[in-house]
Design an enzyme around this catalytic site. Structure first.
Site, PDB file in Angstrom:
ATOM      1  N   THR A   1       4.919   6.367  -8.304  1.00  0.00           N
ATOM      2  CA  THR A   1       5.935   5.973  -8.589  1.00  0.00           C
ATOM      3  C   THR A   1       7.069   6.433  -8.221  1.00  0.00           C
ATOM      4  OG1 THR A   1       4.963   4.973 -10.841  1.00  0.00           O
ATOM      5  CG2 THR A   1       7.394   5.452 -10.938  1.00  0.00           C
TER       6      THR A   1
ATOM      7  N   GLN B   1      -0.782  -1.654  -6.582  1.00  0.00           N
ATOM      8  CA  GLN B   1      -1.244  -1.297  -7.927  1.00  0.00           C
ATOM      9  C   GLN B   1      -0.483  -1.877  -8.888  1.00  0.00           C
ATOM     10  OE1 GLN B   1      -0.264   2.771 -10.088  1.00  0.00           O
ATOM     11  NE2 GLN B   1      -2.495   3.062  -9.954  1.00  0.00           N
TER      12      GLN B   1
ATOM     13  N   HIS C   1      -4.516  -0.836 -12.795  1.00  0.00           N
ATOM     14  CA  HIS C   1      -3.818   0.703 -13.204  1.00  0.00           C
ATOM     15  C   HIS C   1      -4.605   0.883 -14.649  1.00  0.00           C
ATOM     16  CE1 HIS C   1      -2.508   4.651 -13.730  1.00  0.00           C
ATOM     17  NE2 HIS C   1      -1.088   4.390 -13.307  1.00  0.00           N
TER      18      HIS C   1
ATOM     19  N   ASN D   1      -3.847   6.809 -16.851  1.00  0.00           N
ATOM     20  CA  ASN D   1      -2.756   7.638 -17.300  1.00  0.00           C
ATOM     21  C   ASN D   1      -2.008   7.071 -18.374  1.00  0.00           C
ATOM     22  OD1 ASN D   1      -3.290   8.987 -15.089  1.00  0.00           O
ATOM     23  ND2 ASN D   1      -1.789   8.349 -13.555  1.00  0.00           N
TER      24      ASN D   1
ATOM     25  N   TYR E   1      -1.237   3.743 -19.439  1.00  0.00           N
ATOM     26  CA  TYR E   1      -0.613   2.689 -19.574  1.00  0.00           C
ATOM     27  C   TYR E   1      -1.398   1.542 -20.000  1.00  0.00           C
ATOM     28  CZ  TYR E   1       2.303   5.265 -16.645  1.00  0.00           C
ATOM     29  OH  TYR E   1       3.255   6.357 -16.313  1.00  0.00           O
TER      30      TYR E   1
ATOM     31  N   ARG F   1      -8.256   1.740 -11.288  1.00  0.00           N
ATOM     32  CA  ARG F   1      -8.159   3.308 -11.310  1.00  0.00           C
ATOM     33  C   ARG F   1      -8.403   3.268 -12.751  1.00  0.00           C
ATOM     34  NH1 ARG F   1      -3.293   7.411  -9.764  1.00  0.00           N
ATOM     35  NH2 ARG F   1      -4.749   8.615  -8.265  1.00  0.00           N
TER      36      ARG F   1
ATOM     37  N   ASN G   1       0.504  10.832 -21.168  1.00  0.00           N
ATOM     38  CA  ASN G   1       1.036   9.575 -21.973  1.00  0.00           C
ATOM     39  C   ASN G   1       0.286   9.348 -23.514  1.00  0.00           C
ATOM     40  OD1 ASN G   1       3.276   8.769 -20.685  1.00  0.00           O
ATOM     41  ND2 ASN G   1       2.036   7.579 -19.140  1.00  0.00           N
TER      42      ASN G   1
ATOM     43  N   GLY H   1      -1.761  12.669  -3.552  1.00  0.00           N
ATOM     44  CA  GLY H   1      -0.680  12.075  -3.811  1.00  0.00           C
ATOM     45  C   GLY H   1       0.584  12.739  -3.339  1.00  0.00           C
TER      46      GLY H   1
HETATM   47  C1  LIG Z   1       5.920  11.288  -7.840  1.00  0.00           C
HETATM   48  C2  LIG Z   1       4.525  10.867  -8.543  1.00  0.00           C
HETATM   49  C3  LIG Z   1       4.389   9.431  -9.183  1.00  0.00           C
HETATM   50  C4  LIG Z   1       3.158   9.127  -9.612  1.00  0.00           C
HETATM   51  N1  LIG Z   1       2.938   7.616  -9.948  1.00  0.00           N
HETATM   52  C5  LIG Z   1       1.893   7.197 -10.034  1.00  0.00           C
HETATM   53  C6  LIG Z   1       1.720   5.777 -10.132  1.00  0.00           C
HETATM   54  O1  LIG Z   1       2.503   4.870 -10.117  1.00  0.00           O
HETATM   55  N2  LIG Z   1       0.420   5.319 -10.498  1.00  0.00           N
HETATM   56  C7  LIG Z   1      -0.639   6.148 -10.777  1.00  0.00           C
HETATM   57  O2  LIG Z   1      -1.724   5.724 -10.915  1.00  0.00           O
HETATM   58  N3  LIG Z   1      -0.469   7.469 -10.499  1.00  0.00           N
HETATM   59  C8  LIG Z   1       0.722   8.279 -10.319  1.00  0.00           C
HETATM   60  N4  LIG Z   1       0.769   9.247  -9.935  1.00  0.00           N
HETATM   61  C9  LIG Z   1      -0.331  10.301  -9.901  1.00  0.00           C
HETATM   62  C10 LIG Z   1      -0.788  10.272  -8.450  1.00  0.00           C
HETATM   63  O3  LIG Z   1      -1.174   9.037  -8.045  1.00  0.00           O
HETATM   64  C11 LIG Z   1      -2.174  11.238  -8.454  1.00  0.00           C
HETATM   65  O4  LIG Z   1      -3.164  10.936  -9.340  1.00  0.00           O
HETATM   66  C12 LIG Z   1      -1.631  12.612  -8.814  1.00  0.00           C
HETATM   67  O5  LIG Z   1      -0.423  13.053  -8.132  1.00  0.00           O
HETATM   68  C13 LIG Z   1      -2.610  13.691  -8.488  1.00  0.00           C
HETATM   69  O6  LIG Z   1      -3.022  13.865  -7.100  1.00  0.00           O
HETATM   70  P1  LIG Z   1      -2.342  14.820  -5.971  1.00  0.00           P
HETATM   71  O7  LIG Z   1      -3.039  16.290  -6.700  1.00  0.00           O
HETATM   72  O8  LIG Z   1      -3.061  14.623  -4.631  1.00  0.00           O
HETATM   73  O9  LIG Z   1      -0.966  14.734  -6.195  1.00  0.00           O
HETATM   74  C14 LIG Z   1       1.985   9.892  -9.682  1.00  0.00           C
HETATM   75  C15 LIG Z   1       2.134  11.225  -9.158  1.00  0.00           C
HETATM   76  C16 LIG Z   1       3.347  11.520  -8.652  1.00  0.00           C
HETATM   77  C17 LIG Z   1       3.562  13.160  -8.128  1.00  0.00           C
END
Ligand SMILES: Cc1cc2nc3c(=O)[nH]c(=O)nc-3n(C[C@H](O)[C@H](O)[C@H](O)COP(=O)(O)O)c2cc1C
Length: 371
Positions: free
Chosen positions: A32, A104, A181, A184, A186, A233, A241, A322
């Site tokens: 996001t 997503q 999704h 997390n 939701y 996911r 949350n 991410g």
């Molecule tokens: C800025 C940001 C926005 C995120 N938005 C979402 C999202 O919209 N949907 C989702 O499933 N996870 C979201 N996440 C979680 C990431 O998909 C991921 O699970 C998380 O960053 C851990 O992975 P990483 O260690 O490689 O960053 C978000 C993470 C970050 C950093």
């Protein structure tokens, strides 16, 4: 004289996921970024995703299937023709670069404030229980989550249809598939957890009851766009949350793994529960045991070495990254070349910088590639 044999790291080899052939196994995780003014994808978003098209697969930011699922400020939706046309520009740009992209679908459920939802519509959830904690609003900064309306039988049918219609629109907009999704905290995960699901009908009460809405929704979407373009996911043990742990986490995710295996979905995207201790390691193994299809693993994966470990051991079939994709649009090339990764600025992850929305979004440069 010595001869060296170099083999391509598994992460950089092609793979086919459901109906979609990917150029490598490094997935851009859904993120996001709150740049969709009016909840409609725009030219800046087209550029952002185009820049990241060398990922094997891009999974878009969480996108609302309905007004009542739009709990955050400036997140995109996909339930109007204007939003479909906006997303079509994104998928065209990614495909033109040789990339692949899944939408997503994120219904925010009880994670909302009516200052954020279009027209101030109330959020909906399994039960009328407000989530602990605050949420950003552009009008009044941080505010408590509002109390959602509990979904009645008509509401359940309506929300499920919204997922199906949004998935159909996603295919119309050129997406290669969709990811539900169910992680997390939701809406879909809110059904799984007894803390947020206190229903006494067939959609609550037991592991099977609490999993029912998730599985019915996955089946309904798969029926319409094909199981090979439908993915999900999951995030067991992740308390994000207001989703506290409960007794039947393993039983819940084993049931989901089994049923999703039977459905034959394109992939199961698991936020690595091993990050939450020994019980999480066991859950990860149990999901792998019961879901023999394609698993994407995510969480803290940063190097080709770690990826090799996870892929060669069969723990995962693909890896998702991410945060590093925010500041390294050419992440795959940097890993291939052994180039250092740039650090991103968390202040602009969800908000514009002083110079506007492009700051911290489309202005991270690619590194100079050696070969
Ligand atoms: C800025 C940001 C926005 C995120 N938005 C979402 C999202 O919209 N949907 C989702 O499933 N996870 C979201 N996440 C979680 C990431 O998909 C991921 O699970 C998380 O960053 C851990 O992975 P990483 O260690 O490689 O960053 C978000 C993470 C970050 C950093």
């Amino acid at each position: 004289m010595t001869t060296s044999v170099t083999t391509t790291p598994l992460a950089l080899t092609p793979i086919t996921v459901g109906a979609t052939a990917l150029q490598n196994r490094i997935v851009m995780a859904p993120m996001t970024r709150n740049r969709a003014i009016g909840n409609v994808p725009n030219a800046m978003m087209v550029e952002y995703y185009r820049q990241r098209a060398s990922a094997g697969l891009i999974i878009t930011e969480g996108t609302a299937p309905s007004a009542d699922g739009t709990g955050y400020a400036r997140i995109p939706g996909l339930h109007t023709s204007e939003q479909r046309d906006g997303w079509k520009q994104v998928t065209d740009a990614v495909h033109a670069e040789g990339g692949r992209i899944f939408l997503q679908i994120m219904h925010t459920g009880r994670i909302f404030n009516t200052l954020n939802t279009p027209g101030g519509i109330a959020g909906v959830a399994p039960s009328a229980i407000a989530a602990a904690g605050d949420i950003w609003t552009d009008q009044q900064q941080l505010q408590p989550h509002d109390t959602p309306e509990a979904l009645d039988a008509d509401g359940l049918a309506r929300v499920q249809q919204a997922f199906v219609d949004s998935a159909k629109l996603a295919i119309d907009a050129g997406f290669d598939g969709i990811e539900l999704h169910a992680a997390n905290g939701y809406l879909l995960q809110q059904f799984l957890n007894p803390h947020s699901n206190q229903r006494t009908d067939a959609y609550g009460g037991s592991v099977e009851g609490r999993a029912r809405f998730v599985l019915e929704t996955a089946r309904a979407v798969a029926r319409v766009i094909g199981a090979d373009r439908t993915a999900i996911r999951l995030s067991p043990w992740n308390q994000y949350n207001d989703q506290p742990d409960y007794d039947e986490i393993d039983a819940t995710y084993v049931l989901l793994a089994r049923e999703l295996q039977a459905l034959g979905i394109a992939y199961l995207h698991l936020i690595d529960p091993a990050g939450y201790g020994a019980h999480g390691v066991a859950t990860r193994a149990a999901v792998r045991e019961h879901f023999r299809g394609t698993i994407i693993l995510n969480g803290g994966i940063r190097t080709l070495y770690t990826m090799q470990d996870l892929l060669a051991s069969g723990t995962a079939d693909l890896v998702a990254v991410g945060a590093p994709f925010i500041s390294n649009p050419d992440l795959v090339d940097r890993l291939r070349q052994g180039l250092p990764l740039s650090q991103g600025n968390p202040a602009t992850f969800f908000a514009p910088g002083a110079s506007g929305f492009a700051e911290g979004y489309t202005d991270y440069p690619a590194a100079e590639i050696i070969s």
